[in-house]
Write an enzyme that holds these catalytic residues in place. Structure first.
Site, PDB file in Angstrom:
ATOM      1  N   LYS A  13       0.811  -1.214   0.000  1.00 57.15           N
ATOM      2  CA  LYS A  13       0.000   0.000   0.000  1.00 57.15           C
ATOM      3  C   LYS A  13       0.857   1.283   0.000  1.00 57.15           C
ATOM      4  CE  LYS A  13      -2.171  -0.192   3.768  1.00 57.15           C
ATOM      5  NZ  LYS A  13      -1.865   0.909   4.677  1.00 57.15           N
ATOM      6  N   ARG A  85      -9.406   3.197   9.155  1.00 58.23           N
ATOM      7  CA  ARG A  85      -9.184   1.795   9.520  1.00 58.23           C
ATOM      8  C   ARG A  85     -10.377   1.199  10.249  1.00 58.23           C
ATOM      9  NH1 ARG A  85      -3.441   2.283   9.323  1.00 58.23           N
ATOM     10  NH2 ARG A  85      -2.326   0.405   9.833  1.00 58.23           N
ATOM     11  N   ARG A 124      10.496  -7.538   5.773  1.00 60.02           N
ATOM     12  CA  ARG A 124      10.715  -6.127   6.097  1.00 60.02           C
ATOM     13  C   ARG A 124      11.293  -5.996   7.519  1.00 60.02           C
ATOM     14  NH1 ARG A 124       5.686  -2.127   5.943  1.00 60.02           N
ATOM     15  NH2 ARG A 124       5.374  -2.838   8.068  1.00 60.02           N
ATOM     16  N   ARG A 130      11.461  -2.239  11.979  1.00 55.86           N
ATOM     17  CA  ARG A 130      10.433  -1.342  12.508  1.00 55.86           C
ATOM     18  C   ARG A 130       9.908  -1.883  13.827  1.00 55.86           C
ATOM     19  NH1 ARG A 130       5.610   0.508   8.466  1.00 55.86           N
ATOM     20  NH2 ARG A 130       4.244  -0.296  10.083  1.00 55.86           N
ATOM     21  N   ARG A 141      -1.735  -6.676  14.134  1.00 57.35           N
ATOM     22  CA  ARG A 141      -2.135  -5.727  13.087  1.00 57.35           C
ATOM     23  C   ARG A 141      -2.991  -6.409  12.032  1.00 57.35           C
ATOM     24  NH1 ARG A 141       3.553  -4.554  11.892  1.00 57.35           N
ATOM     25  NH2 ARG A 141       2.943  -3.372  10.059  1.00 57.35           N
TER      26      ARG A 141
HETATM   27  P1  ADP Z   1       0.661  -0.955   8.837  1.00 58.86           P
HETATM   28  O1  ADP Z   1      -0.422  -0.738   7.827  1.00 58.86           O
HETATM   29  O2  ADP Z   1       1.814  -1.743   8.314  1.00 58.86           O
HETATM   30  O3  ADP Z   1       0.174  -1.452  10.157  1.00 58.86           O
HETATM   31  P2  ADP Z   1       0.925   1.951   9.173  1.00 58.86           P
HETATM   32  O4  ADP Z   1       2.205   2.641   8.914  1.00 58.86           O
HETATM   33  O5  ADP Z   1      -0.228   2.265   8.303  1.00 58.86           O
HETATM   34  O6  ADP Z   1       1.350   0.428   9.144  1.00 58.86           O
HETATM   35  O7  ADP Z   1       0.457   2.200  10.695  1.00 58.86           O
HETATM   36  C1  ADP Z   1       1.306   1.962  11.776  1.00 58.86           C
HETATM   37  C2  ADP Z   1       0.541   2.059  13.085  1.00 58.86           C
HETATM   38  O8  ADP Z   1       0.033   3.385  13.251  1.00 58.86           O
HETATM   39  C3  ADP Z   1      -0.690   1.170  13.225  1.00 58.86           C
HETATM   40  O9  ADP Z   1      -0.354  -0.139  13.643  1.00 58.86           O
HETATM   41  C4  ADP Z   1      -1.496   1.928  14.277  1.00 58.86           C
HETATM   42  O10 ADP Z   1      -0.980   1.733  15.566  1.00 58.86           O
HETATM   43  C5  ADP Z   1      -1.239   3.368  13.901  1.00 58.86           C
HETATM   44  N1  ADP Z   1      -2.253   3.906  12.946  1.00 58.86           N
HETATM   45  C6  ADP Z   1      -2.024   4.335  11.675  1.00 58.86           C
HETATM   46  N2  ADP Z   1      -3.165   4.754  11.106  1.00 58.86           N
HETATM   47  C7  ADP Z   1      -4.138   4.580  12.026  1.00 58.86           C
HETATM   48  C8  ADP Z   1      -5.546   4.802  12.037  1.00 58.86           C
HETATM   49  N3  ADP Z   1      -6.180   5.291  10.957  1.00 58.86           N
HETATM   50  N4  ADP Z   1      -6.240   4.504  13.164  1.00 58.86           N
HETATM   51  C9  ADP Z   1      -5.625   4.016  14.249  1.00 58.86           C
HETATM   52  N5  ADP Z   1      -4.314   3.776  14.306  1.00 58.86           N
HETATM   53  C10 ADP Z   1      -3.566   4.043  13.215  1.00 58.86           C
END
Ligand code: ADP
Length: 189
Positions: A13, A85, A124, A130, A141
């Protein structure tokens, strides 16, 4: 163009969102990046969300909605990645965009199996380290994606603006499919 990209962790993504943003000259708004920057800067927001990110849990909806409201306020175009989300976040986003008369033009769903997603995330983890790429956080997740974010996928599918792209192809093939889909959207505007 106002584009939303959806898909599980490991679907590619972020990579595709960056390419779309460059192609359409629109900002790439990635909530994960915004939150990780806050953590790295040690801001108040960063302190608040750090333990949540490390567990792979979700930041509370009201906090995320406030953040996105502010970030999108003055944008006519964007590629949104990582938000919404949850259904509550999607409802807030739709209401917000409706209010300012700037609805989404397209929603792209990158579809990949859990096996492929997990394999990519583990790779990754070895390369980037990370904090939320520990096996437990990865599982958490992906679980939250299935439990909560798939309802967001269903919502946009019902609205008829979602395009499904096979995320298990090569990066260039995925991008070509996205470009084809967006050309159709642009032509019908
Ligand atoms: P991934 O999709 O690999 O989990 P992201 O970089 O999109 O990674 O998000 C990393 C973290 O940031 C998530 O696991 C969550 O804790 C937080 N996060 C990001 N976007 C949101 C959202 N829209 N609502 C709640 N938490 C979020």
């Amino acid at each position: 163009m106002r584009i939303l990209i959806l898909g599980p962790q490991g679907s590619g993504k972020g990579t595709q969102a960056k390419r779309i943003a460059a192609e359409y000259d629109a900002p790439h708004v990635a909530t994960g990046d915004i939150l990780r920057t806050a953590v790295a800067n040690g801001s108040e927001l960063g302190h608040q969300v750090r333990p949540i990110l490390e567990r792979g849990d979700l930041v509370p909806d009201d906090l995320m909605v406030g953040l996105i409201r502010e970030r999108l306020a003055d944008e006519n175009a964007f590629v949104l990645d990582g938000f919404p989300r949850t259904v509550a976040q999607a409802e807030a986003l739709d209401a917000m965009l409706d209010e300012i008369g700037k609805p989404l033009d397209a929603v792209i769903l990158l579809r990949v199996s859990d096996e492929v997603a997990t394999g990519r995330l583990e790779a990754r983890a070895r390369e980037e380290g990370r904090a939320d790429d520990s096996p437990e956080a990865i599982r958490n997740r992906l679980r939250l994606y299935h439990e909560l974010t798939e309802q967001v996928v269903d919502r946009y599918q019902l609205a008829g603006i979602e395009v499904i792209v096979d995320g298990e192809q090569t990066m260039d093939e995925v991008f070509a499919d996205i470009q084809d889909a967006l050309q159709v959207v642009a032509a019908s505007r």
